[in-house]
Design an enzyme around this catalytic site. Structure first.
Site, PDB file in Angstrom:
ATOM      1  CD1 TRP A 169      -1.849  -2.091   2.334  1.00  0.00           C
ATOM      2  CD2 TRP A 169      -2.801  -1.641   0.358  1.00  0.00           C
ATOM      3  NE1 TRP A 169      -2.775  -3.078   2.077  1.00  0.00           N
ATOM      4  CE2 TRP A 169      -3.374  -2.822   0.875  1.00  0.00           C
ATOM      5  CE3 TRP A 169      -3.238  -1.159  -0.873  1.00  0.00           C
ATOM      6  CZ2 TRP A 169      -4.356  -3.541   0.194  1.00  0.00           C
ATOM      7  CZ3 TRP A 169      -4.214  -1.869  -1.545  1.00  0.00           C
ATOM      8  CH2 TRP A 169      -4.764  -3.039  -1.013  1.00  0.00           C
ATOM      9  N   GLY A 245       7.564  10.030  13.588  1.00  0.00           N
ATOM     10  CA  GLY A 245       7.740  11.474  13.447  1.00  0.00           C
ATOM     11  C   GLY A 245       7.378  11.953  12.050  1.00  0.00           C
ATOM     12  NE  ARG A 251      -0.614   9.129  11.826  1.00  0.00           N
ATOM     13  CZ  ARG A 251      -0.094   8.346  12.761  1.00  0.00           C
ATOM     14  NH1 ARG A 251       0.425   8.882  13.857  1.00  0.00           N
ATOM     15  NH2 ARG A 251      -0.093   7.033  12.603  1.00  0.00           N
ATOM     16  CD  GLU A 371       0.257   8.713   5.978  1.00  0.00           C
ATOM     17  OE1 GLU A 371       0.970   8.352   6.929  1.00  0.00           O
ATOM     18  OE2 GLU A 371       0.681   8.852   4.826  1.00  0.00           O
ATOM     19  N   GLY A 372      -2.632   5.865   9.795  1.00  0.00           N
ATOM     20  CA  GLY A 372      -3.297   5.590  11.063  1.00  0.00           C
ATOM     21  C   GLY A 372      -4.797   5.526  10.847  1.00  0.00           C
ATOM     22  CB  THR A 373      -7.279   2.804  11.163  1.00  0.00           C
ATOM     23  OG1 THR A 373      -7.170   2.494  12.563  1.00  0.00           O
ATOM     24  CG2 THR A 373      -6.439   1.832  10.350  1.00  0.00           C
ATOM     25  CG  PHE A 391      -3.060   1.026  20.772  1.00  0.00           C
ATOM     26  CD1 PHE A 391      -1.686   0.935  20.800  1.00  0.00           C
ATOM     27  CD2 PHE A 391      -3.651   2.264  20.959  1.00  0.00           C
ATOM     28  CE1 PHE A 391      -0.898   2.036  21.015  1.00  0.00           C
ATOM     29  CE2 PHE A 391      -2.860   3.395  21.184  1.00  0.00           C
ATOM     30  CZ  PHE A 391      -1.495   3.278  21.210  1.00  0.00           C
TER      31      PHE A 391
END
Length: 392
Positions: A169, A245, A251, A371-373, A391
């Site tokens: 991805w 970082g 994000r 970039e992070g769910t 988590f």
């Protein structure tokens, strides 16, 4: 494709918070999107092809590393300028903004922050002009939300490193000239390596059959005994904090970019609501449609205030990773809700390529995950306010 008549909403007069330079940078990017992106993007999305002819223009408007210092080819701009550029590019298309974000935050940023002077001078000027396009190798087939579990690894062979593994991805992978790849050394410590196209054993197969980000090139990174020169190791930071970082910077740009997609959907729905006549009056004169529009502009305004404040904190060096996670999660979810409501307002026309809404909606289904769910960012906020990592 209809002419691009976009008018940006500014319900709380937020332009008053921007400098003249900010507004000039934003308006330059906005004009470029109207001229270069809007007329072609539906066709390229339908064909699932990245429009490579946009790369020089992206460089010209500061889409590649705008905050990178001028001595390395960047524009030396602040974080709000970076955000505004991402907002305007994603107003055109999330996939085009992805190319810009990856180049800026996931390739140029780590070379600038974690690289040495020789690496900065070798790569950053060419990345800033778009002569080089880069990609970022962190996610693996079996390790997405848990990047620390990566299997990609390298061994010290004396005069070089031997890299093995796979990444998945990866935006820009099919045509990237370089890849910033994160891999574990023999002690299990994560390091960044610059892998160049043409190195033996390095391949980048393209990912097909996507229903989202169709105008963005996505692929894999395959490393089969790739010999990487020792000079290509990023020396100034290691551990999982190094790639995280980079993700903070990406994000942050996404938080701004999602507003652009939301604004485009809102503006399209608002204009349509004034033109579409049903039961002898514009649909915008009905209560249910006004409710949708009122909620859209409210959520856009809240997101604008959130990102502006975050930009100020970034410029002051005070923004936390958790604050960035909150903005990314909120703004992408907001944009996706607005895209869905706007699509309903347009009825059957909303699913056609004559309007941008369905393309935005499909794109945002990827943005809410990468970039992070959405859920991981929720848990990052939860951990930040409670002190308990749910988590792990």
């Amino acid at each position: 494709m209809r002419p691009d008549l976009f008018q940006a909403p500014d319900y709380y007069l937020l332009d008053d918070l921007l400098s003249n330079e900010h507004k000039l940078i934003r308006d330059t990017a906005r004009a470029w999107v109207k001229k270069e992106v809007s007329p072609i993007i539906e066709d390229f999305a339908q064909r699932a092809e990245f429009p490579k002819q946009l790369i020089p223009g992206l460089a010209e408007i500061g889409g590649f590393g705008p905050y990178i210092p001028t001595e390395y080819g960047g524009a030396g701009l602040d974080q709000i300028s970076y955000g505004l550029i991402m907002q305007e590019i994603e107003r055109g298309d999330s996939g085009i903004r992805s190319t810009s974000s990856v180049q800026s935050s996931l390739v140029m940023y780590p070379i600038w922050k974690y690289g040495n002077e020789e690496q900065r001078m070798k790569y950053l000027p060419k990345l800033a002009t778009g002569e080089y396009i880069g990609c970022f190798g962190l996610t693996e087939p079996d390790h997405g939300s848990n990047p620390g579990g990566m299997l990609t690894n390298f061994k010290d062979m004396g005069d070089h490193y031997l890299l093995n593994g796979a990444k998945m991805w990866i935006s820009n992978a099919p045509f990237a000239d370089i890849a910033v790849v994160w891999a574990k050394n023999e002690e299990g410590r994560i390091h960044g390596l610059i892998v160049e196209r043409g190195m033996e054993g390095f391949t980048t197969p393209e990912t097909h059959n996507k229903w989202s980000l169709r105008a963005s090139a996505t692929g894999e990174l395959i490393f089969d005994n790739v010999k990487v020169p020792k000079a290509n190791l990023l020396p100034n930071k290691s551990g999982l904090g190094a790639p995280l970082g980079c993700l903070d910077s990406a994000r942050y740009g996404i938080a701004w970019g999602a507003i652009g997609a939301a604004m485009d959907c809102y503006d399209t729905a608002l204009r349509y609501s004034k033109e579409r006549i049903q039961f002898d009056k514009p649909i915008g004169a009905t209560q249910l449609q006004q409710k949708k529009l009122a909620e859209m502009i409210t959520e856009i305004t809240k997101a604008q205030l959130l990102t502006w404040r975050l930009g100020v904190l970034r410029d002051e060096g005070r923004a936390t990773s958790a604050q960035i996670s909150m903005a990314k999660r909120n703004n992408v979810a907001m944009a996706l809700d607005i895209a869905r409501d706007a699509r309903q307002m347009l009825g059957g026309m909303g699913i056609t390529g004559e309007y941008s809404i369905m393309r935005h909606m499909m794109n945002l289904e990827s943005v809410v995950t990468y970039e992070g769910t959405h859920d991981i960012h929720l848990l990052i906020t939860g951990m930040d306010v409670t002190g308990f990592p749910a988590f792990k």
